[in-house]
Design an enzyme around this catalytic site. Structure first.
Site, PDB file in Angstrom:
ATOM      1  N   ASP A 410       0.825  -1.203   0.000  1.00 40.34           N
ATOM      2  CA  ASP A 410       0.000   0.000   0.000  1.00 40.34           C
ATOM      3  C   ASP A 410       0.864   1.258   0.000  1.00 40.34           C
ATOM      4  OD1 ASP A 410      -2.679   1.316   0.455  1.00 40.34           O
ATOM      5  OD2 ASP A 410      -1.656   1.978   2.276  1.00 40.34           O
ATOM      6  N   GLU A 463       1.031  -0.431  -5.179  1.00 40.28           N
ATOM      7  CA  GLU A 463       0.076   0.649  -5.420  1.00 40.28           C
ATOM      8  C   GLU A 463       0.915   1.928  -5.527  1.00 40.28           C
ATOM      9  OE1 GLU A 463      -3.584   3.188  -3.481  1.00 40.28           O
ATOM     10  OE2 GLU A 463      -1.891   2.495  -2.308  1.00 40.28           O
TER      11      GLU A 463
END
Length: 730
Positions: A410, A463
């Site tokens: 993330d 990401e």
């Protein structure tokens, strides 16, 4: 036997719970021509030593204290021995002497920890059920280099930090203690005395199980119990997660995917979720499940992205072995499992990593380096060996202990740039004067190298929303080493295009064609994730223009475009049937809507699309190379029509045509690469999907009429807001 000892500084350190070396005073020691044995027992009134041979020997209580001692001349009985204790009520019990045991951690362990190269730290740090010197118990170890004292506290010692003070292992900053008789399920924390004298309790950073929120203690877990049954999946993972295999990922938030019908305030547990999710994913045709973080987190509203337990699956849905069952069951039924993993930042909760030993230990001290103001969190200090080691050990732990098939990392952009979401003057340049976080870059490279080296076939996904080069290229070529990268540019451009009223789409035609300019610079995943349906952005149907019919025709077209565009696929739960409400983490998906049109039609189309994507090699075999894609016509902005070819490794091909307006088009001539009959294998306007059933009666025949730089062509009927897919007959 006699007692004439006066309280020393070591004794006072024990009494005041500030000892960094309780073993130097407590336990068994040589004393001149004999031995002395000391114990600190606040809840005992009387006490005896129980030698391995011989009768009990009474110990003397030092007046006015909770110390007991025995001093023997010309006597030196050996190990082991036990204690018998009696309280003021006359109740008696036996226990081992905690301070008779040698250290658990070896010098090589401490050396590797200091280097930042102990990649299996999760096997020695934290709490582990073990046998030491023939005695069963739990070994505890924690890193707190600036602490003045660390104790293990729990119900077993009435949360009294004086009783089980730990030993510090030299300059390593590691504190450890073996406590006999403790077992799996014991609740504990570390009580820390900082150098400034403040005393506080912390959850174990390496805990493999934690209490259910709002409780915050750690729980002893025995990792050796579960018996895996997924050997076939694990042995074949390198093959079935290769770049030329289909990957259709269903992103799931376990707390809101589905809840018990009887009580929407409760959760399904890991085992119930395993059975229901696997059945659904098999029916829908998804190849993988990606879990939003199940690493333990205190606040439901963070969706798991503010992690406290980097080694503990959340207790919201059951025990660690229940989670192992979830992964095992998925594997035994052909479904891979990925996990969202969050090494970019961590929350400020008092029981967590923040200011762990009274100093900025895991984070930077300077807020210009160490704090995310947007998220109210701390940033890891990637320049510190032990911190990098902690995070890499966490990543490897999930792949090792839980057989996970990959990690989606993330907020990578926030790790790469020192000025991420900061104004001028709010950040500190690197040593070369640049904005790149050099320590984070090296951490990510090391993380990716170790994952791919130790777990062949495992996938790492970034990401990452910027133009940082070579995110998904090997480190030996100068890349970051990720397997794949989320294509955030494609996602933003595509949604922006589809949100336009079709009457204006001809002016934005480039938004759909631009992605092919860079489509093969990275190994891309095409994501429609949870981030697109939260914080007032609206649900997917709400984003689409037009009446209800057009909204769902647009959604069918959008998803078909996604599945025919090069790149692996990711779809968030609920998007596959187009639920009307924006996603709410605190309620079940609107499954009742999926029973009725047009939601049911969209769901059936997605089911067929998934199976088609898996069954047709041209749609997945050459996702990361330009050889798998060719435009037929990318310039027909006047009609808002796009057409292209997807090819597999053996030259097999399919033709895709998108009509991006609600205007049906008859007699639309399309160039085709080969002669013969083409089967219409997908029509998103099919009646069963909620469409008008306009089409080409199952197929077309190519004519020897060159068109659009192709040797053949055919006249097509293009349904409104539709995707058609044709495959030449072999």
């Amino acid at each position: 036997m006699k007692s004439d000892i006066k309280l020393s500084s070591d004794a006072w350190a024990i009494l005041e719970a500030r000892s960094h070396d309780p073993f130097s005073f407590l336990g068994r020691h040589s004393a001149g021509d004999g031995m002395i044995l000391r114990a600190f027992k606040p809840r005992a009134e009387r006490m005896w030593i129980l030698p391995v041979d011989g009768d009990p020997i009474a110990m003397t209580r030092i007046a006015g204290t909770d110390f007991f001692e025995g001093h023997w001349h010309h006597v030196n009985f050996g190990h082991p021995y036990r204690f018998r204790l009696e309280n003021s009520a006359g109740h008696s019990w036996e226990e081992e002497d905690v301070y008779r045991f040698l250290p658990l951690l070896g010098e090589m362990d401490l050396h590797l920890i200091g280097e930042g190269n102990h990649f299996e730290k999760y096997r020695i740090m934290g709490a582990h059920v073990c046998e030491h010197d023939g005695v069963s118990g739990v070994g505890f170890a924690v890193w707190a280099p600036s602490a003045a004292r660390v104790s293990v506290v729990g119900n077993f010692n009435h949360w009294d930090g004086r009783e089980h003070q730990m030993r510090v292992r030299g300059s390593s900053g590691v504190w450890e203690l073996f406590i006999p008789a403790l077992c799996e399920g014991e609740v504990y924390k570390f009580e820390i005395r900082a150098q400034n004298g403040s005393v506080f309790q912390k959850a174990d950073p390496y805990a493999q199980q934690m209490e259910l929120r709002p409780a915050t203690a750690s729980v002893v877990h025995n990792r050796f119990v579960y018996q895996w049954g997924d050997a076939a999946w694990m042995n074949g993972r390198v093959e079935h997660q290769a770049a030329d295999r289909p990957m259709s990922i269903y992103e799931v938030h376990l707390g809101s995917w589905r809840r018990p019908d009887s009580d929407d305030s409760c959760y399904l547990d890991y085992r119930e979720l395993a059975h229901q999710l696997v059945e659904y994913c098999q029916w829908m045709g998804f190849t993988h499940i990606e879990l939003m973080p199940v690493t333990e987190h205190p606040f439901d509203g963070s969706w798991g992205y503010q992690t406290v337990g980097y080694f503990a699956p959340t207790s919201r849905f059951g025990s660690p072995d229940d989670f192992r069952y979830f992964v095992d069951y998925c594997h035994r039924h052909g479904i891979g499992v990925f996990l969202d993993w969050v090494p970019a930042h961590f929350p400020k909760d008092a029981h967590g990593l923040a200011r762990f030993d009274g100093t900025p230990l895991y984070e930077h001290e300077d807020p210009r380096l160490g704090e995310h103001k947007d998220w109210g969190t701390y940033i890891f200090n990637f320049g510190r060996n032990e911190v990098r080691n902690f995070l890499i050990a966490s990543a490897l732990f999930w792949l090792d202990e839980y057989h996970l098939d990959g990690l989606r990392v993330d907020a990578v952009a926030s790790m790469l740039y020192l000025d991420y979401s900061r104004e001028e003057g709010e950040w500190i340049p690197n040593k070369y004067g640049g904005r790149e976080n050099l320590e984070a870059v090296e951490f990510l490279k090391q993380f990716n190298c170790l994952v791919h080296e130790r777990f062949p076939g495992a996938v790492t996904m970034a990401e990452e929303s910027t133009s940082w080069p070579m995110v998904s290229r090997p480190t030996w070529l100068g890349g970051l080493g990720f397997t794949m990268k989320w294509n955030m540019g494609w996602m933003n451009d595509t949604l922006s295009y589809f949100e336009n009223d079709p009457i204006y789409r001809s002016y934005h035609h480039h938004a759909l064609t631009f992605s092919m300019v860079y489509a093969f610079t990275e190994n891309f995943i095409l994501p429609f994730s949870h981030d697109e349906v939260v914080h007032g952005k609206g649900s997917m149907p709400q984003k689409m223009p037009g009446d209800d019919w057009q909204k769902f025709a647009n959604l069918r077209l959008l998803y078909a475009y996604m599945y025919t565009h090069p790149g692996k696929k990711l779809l968030f739960n609920g998007l596959e049937f187009g639920q009307w409400p924006e996603w709410n983490y605190n309620a079940s998906l609107s499954w009742d809507q999926a029973q009725f049109m047009p939601h049911r039609g969209l769901q059936l189309m997605m089911r067929d699309m998934n199976h088609l994507y898996r069954d047709v090699p041209a749609l997945h075999e050459v996702d990361f190379d330009g050889a798998g894609f060719q435009w037929i016509d990318c310039n027909d902005s006047g009609h808002s029509v796009l057409s292209f070819i997807r090819r597999d490794k053996n030259g097999g091909q399919v033709v895709i045509v998108l009509n991006l307006t609600p205007v049906p088009r008859e007699g639309y001539r399309l160039g085709l690469p080969v002669s013969g009959h083409y089967d219409e294998i997908l029509n998103t306007d099919a009646e069963v999907y909620g469409g008008a059933n306009i089409g080409n009666a199952g197929g077309v025949v190519a004519e020897e009429h060159g068109w659009m730089d192709q040797p053949y062509s055919a006249e097509l009927v293009l349904p409104p807001l539709s995707c058609l897919m044709f495959r030449p007959e072999v």
